[in-house]
Design an enzyme around this catalytic site. Structure first.
Site, PDB file in Angstrom:
ATOM      1  N   LYS A 102       0.846  -1.188   0.000  1.00  0.00           N
ATOM      2  CA  LYS A 102       0.000   0.000   0.000  1.00  0.00           C
ATOM      3  C   LYS A 102       0.887   1.245   0.000  1.00  0.00           C
ATOM      4  O   LYS A 102       1.485   1.595   1.018  1.00  0.00           O
ATOM      5  CB  LYS A 102      -0.904   0.032   1.248  1.00  0.00           C
ATOM      6  CG  LYS A 102      -2.082   0.971   1.054  1.00  0.00           C
ATOM      7  CD  LYS A 102      -2.560   1.642   2.314  1.00  0.00           C
ATOM      8  CE  LYS A 102      -1.752   2.811   2.718  1.00  0.00           C
ATOM      9  NZ  LYS A 102      -1.652   3.911   1.735  1.00  0.00           N
TER      10      LYS A 102
ATOM     11  N   GLY B 288       6.587   5.025   8.515  1.00  0.00           N
ATOM     12  CA  GLY B 288       5.654   6.141   8.542  1.00  0.00           C
ATOM     13  C   GLY B 288       5.616   6.720   9.943  1.00  0.00           C
ATOM     14  O   GLY B 288       6.579   6.584  10.705  1.00  0.00           O
ATOM     15  N   SER B 289       4.491   7.328  10.271  1.00  0.00           N
ATOM     16  CA  SER B 289       4.448   8.043  11.546  1.00  0.00           C
ATOM     17  C   SER B 289       4.201   7.090  12.723  1.00  0.00           C
ATOM     18  O   SER B 289       3.640   6.002  12.573  1.00  0.00           O
ATOM     19  CB  SER B 289       3.362   9.120  11.493  1.00  0.00           C
ATOM     20  OG  SER B 289       2.120   8.511  11.272  1.00  0.00           O
ATOM     21  N   THR B 290       4.592   7.549  13.877  1.00  0.00           N
ATOM     22  CA  THR B 290       4.472   6.752  15.098  1.00  0.00           C
ATOM     23  C   THR B 290       3.009   6.453  15.418  1.00  0.00           C
ATOM     24  O   THR B 290       2.660   5.322  15.795  1.00  0.00           O
ATOM     25  CB  THR B 290       5.161   7.518  16.249  1.00  0.00           C
ATOM     26  OG1 THR B 290       6.537   7.674  15.892  1.00  0.00           O
ATOM     27  CG2 THR B 290       5.060   6.790  17.575  1.00  0.00           C
TER      28      THR B 290
ATOM     29  N   VAL C 104       0.382   6.153  13.476  1.00  0.00           N
ATOM     30  CA  VAL C 104      -0.202   5.128  12.595  1.00  0.00           C
ATOM     31  C   VAL C 104       0.339   3.747  12.972  1.00  0.00           C
ATOM     32  O   VAL C 104      -0.409   2.772  13.055  1.00  0.00           O
ATOM     33  CB  VAL C 104       0.082   5.449  11.106  1.00  0.00           C
ATOM     34  CG1 VAL C 104      -0.285   4.276  10.213  1.00  0.00           C
ATOM     35  CG2 VAL C 104      -0.696   6.689  10.675  1.00  0.00           C
TER      36      VAL C 104
ATOM     37  N   GLU D 192       9.537   1.410  11.124  1.00  0.00           N
ATOM     38  CA  GLU D 192      10.443   2.544  11.341  1.00  0.00           C
ATOM     39  C   GLU D 192       9.568   3.780  11.317  1.00  0.00           C
ATOM     40  O   GLU D 192       8.863   4.029  10.342  1.00  0.00           O
ATOM     41  CB  GLU D 192      11.514   2.593  10.255  1.00  0.00           C
ATOM     42  CG  GLU D 192      12.471   1.399  10.292  1.00  0.00           C
ATOM     43  CD  GLU D 192      13.181   1.225  11.625  1.00  0.00           C
ATOM     44  OE1 GLU D 192      13.389   2.225  12.334  1.00  0.00           O
ATOM     45  OE2 GLU D 192      13.507   0.077  11.980  1.00  0.00           O
TER      46      GLU D 192
ATOM     47  N   CYS E 261      12.836  11.592   8.096  1.00  0.00           N
ATOM     48  CA  CYS E 261      12.661  11.137   9.476  1.00  0.00           C
ATOM     49  C   CYS E 261      13.890  11.480  10.294  1.00  0.00           C
ATOM     50  O   CYS E 261      13.820  11.647  11.504  1.00  0.00           O
ATOM     51  CB  CYS E 261      12.416   9.638   9.499  1.00  0.00           C
ATOM     52  SG  CYS E 261      13.645   8.762   8.540  1.00  0.00           S
TER      53      CYS E 261
ATOM     54  N   GLU F  43       7.610  15.914  16.734  1.00  0.00           N
ATOM     55  CA  GLU F  43       8.006  15.841  15.323  1.00  0.00           C
ATOM     56  C   GLU F  43       7.144  16.804  14.510  1.00  0.00           C
ATOM     57  O   GLU F  43       5.916  16.742  14.566  1.00  0.00           O
ATOM     58  CB  GLU F  43       7.834  14.417  14.769  1.00  0.00           C
ATOM     59  CG  GLU F  43       8.338  14.324  13.334  1.00  0.00           C
ATOM     60  CD  GLU F  43       8.224  12.927  12.723  1.00  0.00           C
ATOM     61  OE1 GLU F  43       7.115  12.365  12.734  1.00  0.00           O
ATOM     62  OE2 GLU F  43       9.254  12.415  12.221  1.00  0.00           O
TER      63      GLU F  43
HETATM   64  P1  NAD Z   1       2.023   8.386   7.578  1.00  0.00           P
HETATM   65  O1  NAD Z   1       2.116   7.679   8.876  1.00  0.00           O
HETATM   66  O2  NAD Z   1       1.031   9.464   7.430  1.00  0.00           O
HETATM   67  O3  NAD Z   1       1.732   7.344   6.415  1.00  0.00           O
HETATM   68  C1  NAD Z   1       2.551   6.207   6.232  1.00  0.00           C
HETATM   69  C2  NAD Z   1       1.741   5.141   5.523  1.00  0.00           C
HETATM   70  O4  NAD Z   1       0.750   4.651   6.443  1.00  0.00           O
HETATM   71  C3  NAD Z   1       0.974   5.661   4.299  1.00  0.00           C
HETATM   72  O5  NAD Z   1       1.019   4.691   3.275  1.00  0.00           O
HETATM   73  C4  NAD Z   1      -0.420   5.825   4.848  1.00  0.00           C
HETATM   74  O6  NAD Z   1      -1.414   5.780   3.863  1.00  0.00           O
HETATM   75  C5  NAD Z   1      -0.501   4.619   5.774  1.00  0.00           C
HETATM   76  N1  NAD Z   1      -1.582   4.637   6.754  1.00  0.00           N
HETATM   77  C6  NAD Z   1      -2.111   5.681   7.414  1.00  0.00           C
HETATM   78  N2  NAD Z   1      -3.117   5.267   8.229  1.00  0.00           N
HETATM   79  C7  NAD Z   1      -3.212   3.912   8.081  1.00  0.00           C
HETATM   80  C8  NAD Z   1      -4.042   2.904   8.625  1.00  0.00           C
HETATM   81  N3  NAD Z   1      -4.998   3.184   9.513  1.00  0.00           N
HETATM   82  N4  NAD Z   1      -3.873   1.618   8.235  1.00  0.00           N
HETATM   83  C9  NAD Z   1      -2.901   1.315   7.324  1.00  0.00           C
HETATM   84  N5  NAD Z   1      -2.097   2.232   6.761  1.00  0.00           N
HETATM   85  C10 NAD Z   1      -2.230   3.520   7.137  1.00  0.00           C
HETATM   86  O7  NAD Z   1       3.516   8.915   7.249  1.00  0.00           O
HETATM   87  P2  NAD Z   1       4.002   9.802   6.017  1.00  0.00           P
HETATM   88  O8  NAD Z   1       3.460  11.177   6.171  1.00  0.00           O
HETATM   89  O9  NAD Z   1       3.811   9.105   4.726  1.00  0.00           O
HETATM   90  O10 NAD Z   1       5.573   9.809   6.307  1.00  0.00           O
HETATM   91  C11 NAD Z   1       6.133  10.641   7.269  1.00  0.00           C
HETATM   92  C12 NAD Z   1       6.392   9.902   8.554  1.00  0.00           C
HETATM   93  O11 NAD Z   1       7.196   8.762   8.292  1.00  0.00           O
HETATM   94  C13 NAD Z   1       7.174  10.726   9.561  1.00  0.00           C
HETATM   95  O12 NAD Z   1       6.671  10.503  10.848  1.00  0.00           O
HETATM   96  C14 NAD Z   1       8.590  10.187   9.418  1.00  0.00           C
HETATM   97  O13 NAD Z   1       9.393  10.377  10.559  1.00  0.00           O
HETATM   98  C15 NAD Z   1       8.329   8.754   9.159  1.00  0.00           C
HETATM   99  N6  NAD Z   1       9.450   8.098   8.478  1.00  0.00           N
HETATM  100  C16 NAD Z   1      10.259   7.318   9.219  1.00  0.00           C
HETATM  101  C17 NAD Z   1      11.364   6.719   8.628  1.00  0.00           C
HETATM  102  C18 NAD Z   1      12.290   5.866   9.429  1.00  0.00           C
HETATM  103  O14 NAD Z   1      13.108   5.162   8.840  1.00  0.00           O
HETATM  104  N7  NAD Z   1      12.204   5.886  10.741  1.00  0.00           N
HETATM  105  C19 NAD Z   1      11.620   6.923   7.268  1.00  0.00           C
HETATM  106  C20 NAD Z   1      10.738   7.719   6.537  1.00  0.00           C
HETATM  107  C21 NAD Z   1       9.654   8.305   7.154  1.00  0.00           C
END
Ligand code: NAD
Length: 544
Positions: free
Chosen positions: A214, A267-269, A271, A295, A329, A427
């Protein structure tokens, strides 16, 4: 045994192309940017290798020019998600039975395609879809992804070698069948790195898993081209199924499916925590305990000691905080700077930040571009507005923003008297750096503050010249980050050199770009074969 494992080419990091004026890569990229900017493509779901057009369409736009549509995306509905899960389960047997080196060869082929004919296409799509400069696209969607594929293949080889039991006494043969997980992997990817987007489904696939991918709603174009690239490299139907769709709907179906074998998330913490909780609630109906790899967010720091290299510190602050609009991130988003250092560098820092150019990434003279979307723009500018009104904060660079054409926010620096102010601990994920100036004599106290201020522990840097001070910081910040930098900015981890990931609220620290990550996608079966089984159930000690 060891010699029986075919060795792939020894991986080396892909060289970063410079895109200097007149260079062939610049000419090719500019042509591709023009081509992609002048078309609107239809993006389907890809299920079992078949393009599925659902006619439930959303438009993808350029963040730096949000009236400019670049793609029409056909979103998956519940049927498509269920079909994708079924396709991945149906593909599991053939894919996992394929010799590992045959699977690996597909990703080595993908890395060559990306290094060559696909490079401009993928970089251009990352530039117009996620508003990256050519350099930021090059280090992400070309180099890092090529590295992920090449190094992961070699890590897979190591795992298949290393997991064999060392000893087989005579009369028996012990072995380890390094199986993939039973079921499907749900890969959920962020907008900010095209490399991560393709790496999450493919790293599990290299180890014989199949699954559903996804992508983020903000990176459909670049991610779709990456899916096509993997198919062109020979990825069989059904191994990775590309499902753009409403996150909560796709999530609800995948996270409650009895055959969910693992989650590969970045993605975000917030989620990630929700997904983990959903899995826990659904455990009684699941066949296995899904592997959960995530991550997540960061609040990455730079600590500057009074004796640090001040020029190097200025560069680290600017590049660490503002490249790709702070949407990494690992971006430096809080800094603790000794007063004597700050007094020396403040003026130069502000005048250097004032030189930062911001605009359309197709204009190569821009160092920064737009943030990803309206939601993010509103969130970031909310922090700026609140800081502007707070008597404990002083905005010394930027502070202005404009979303009339694209989501542009100028590189903003907030000096915070309170080391625990919201912008020092939460963040923000945008071009905002918060600085707390500490008295020179309070280095050890500030390390403690740094450790305790935020729930995250992803990346961090110490700038100091004296070895004892570096060691003091290293010890005090032992659990404050998963990637620690000494006299360097906290961004820019390289696959094969600095395996990446953090702990605490920042994730499971399974280190993307290392064998540790790939280990999460296997479930070995230990096999003992006895050549001389006993023919008498009784034991000698039973005799009186
Ligand atoms: P996000 O959490 O908004 O989205 C990440 C993914 O989760 C997307 O595909 C989104 O559609 C999906 N998602 C959201 N709600 C969901 C649900 N209920 N069920 C299933 N999937 C769901 O993050 P973003 O805005 O795309 O990315 C930014 C975030 O990612 C920041 O917090 C950043 O720190 C983090 N990030 C971390 C790393 C790392 O290696 N630690 C790397 C890149 C980004």
């Amino acid at each position: 045994m060891v010699n029986s494992i075919p060795h792939p080419p020894t991986p080396v990091n892909e060289p970063i192309l410079g895109y200097l004026p007149g260079s062939p890569e610049r000419i090719s990229l500019k042509e591709e940017l023009t081509r992609q900017s002048n078309e609107i493509i239809e993006i389907p779901c890809i299920i079992n290798g078949v393009e599925v057009y659902t006619d439930n369409v959303v438009e993808q736009v350029m963040p730096h020019n949000h009236n400019h549509v670049i793609a029409r995306v056909h979103l998956a509905g519940e049927n498509e998600v269920n079909d994708a899960i079924k396709a991945s389960l149906d593909a599991h047997d053939a894919w996992s039975s394929m010799p590992w080196e045959a699977r690996a060869a597909i990703f080595l082929k993908a890395s060559e395609l990306l290094s060559g004919e696909y490079r401009s296409k993928i970089n251009a799509s990352t530039m117009i879809n996620q508003s990256k400069t050519c350099h930021q696209a090059e280090i992400d969607s070309a180099c890092e992804l090529i590295d992920f594929w090449r190094f992961n293949v070699d890590y897979a080889r190591q795992i298949y070698e290393d997991l064999q039991p060392p000893v087989s006494p005579s009369s028996m043969w012990n072995s380890s069948e390094v199986r993939p997980l039973e079921g499907f992997i749900f890969s959920v990817t962020p907008f900010n790195f095209s490399s991560i987007a393709a790496n999450l489904p493919s790293s599990a696939a290299i180890m014989g898993n199949t699954g559903v991918w996804k992508p983020s709603r903000n990176s459909y174009l670049s991610n779709y081209y990456l899916m096509r690239l993997m198919m062109d490299a020979g990825l069989p139907d059904g191994v990775i199924n590309f499902i753009p769709g409403k996150a909560s709907m796709v999530g609800d179906i995948c996270l409650s499916h009895p055959m969910l074998a693992g989650i590969h998330f970045t993605g975000s913490t917030a989620v990630f925590r929700k997904m983990w909780k959903d899995v826990a609630d659904n455990l009684p109906s699941m066949r296995s305990y899904p592997r959960i790899v995530g991550e997540t967010g960061g609040k990455d720091f730079i600590v500057a000691h009074p004796n640090c290299d001040e020029k190097a510190l200025i560069v680290a602050l600017i590049r660490g905080a503002f490249e790709f609009q702070g949407q990494k991130c690992s971006a430096a988003s809080r800094a603790y700077i000794a007063k004597s250092v700050w007094d020396n560098i403040k003026e130069e820092y502000c005048s250097e930040v004032a030189k930062i150019t911001i605009g359309d990434p197709k204009d190569f003279s821009n160092f920064m571009s737009a943030v990803i979307d309206k939601k993010s723009f509103d969130n970031i500018t909310g922090y700026i507005d609140r800081a502007a009104k707070d008597s404990g904060c002083q905005i010394i660079t930027g502070g202005s923003y404009d979303d009339s054409k694209g989501y542009f926010i100028h590189p903003t620096t907030i000096v915070c008297s309170d080391a625990n102010y919201e912008s020092m601990s939460e963040e923000i994920f945008g071009p905002v750096l918060s600085i707390h100036v500490y008295p020179d004599k309070e280095f050890e106290q500030i390390l403690e503050t740094c450790d305790k201020t935020s729930e995250y522990a992803l990346t961090g840097s110490i700038f100091a010249a004296n070895r004892e001070d570096i060691e003091t910081a290293k010890k005090a910040l032992k659990y404050s980050c998963g990637n620690f930098y000494i006299n360097d900015k906290p961004t820019g981890a390289v696959v094969g050199q600095q395996p990446f990931g953090g702990a605490r609220g920042s994730g499971t620290n399974d280190k993307a770009g290392s064998p540790l990550n790939l280990l999460r996608w296997v479930s070995p079966r230990s096999i003992k074969e006895t050549f001389a089984p006993p023919h008498d159930w009784s034991y000698g000690f039973l005799n009186e």
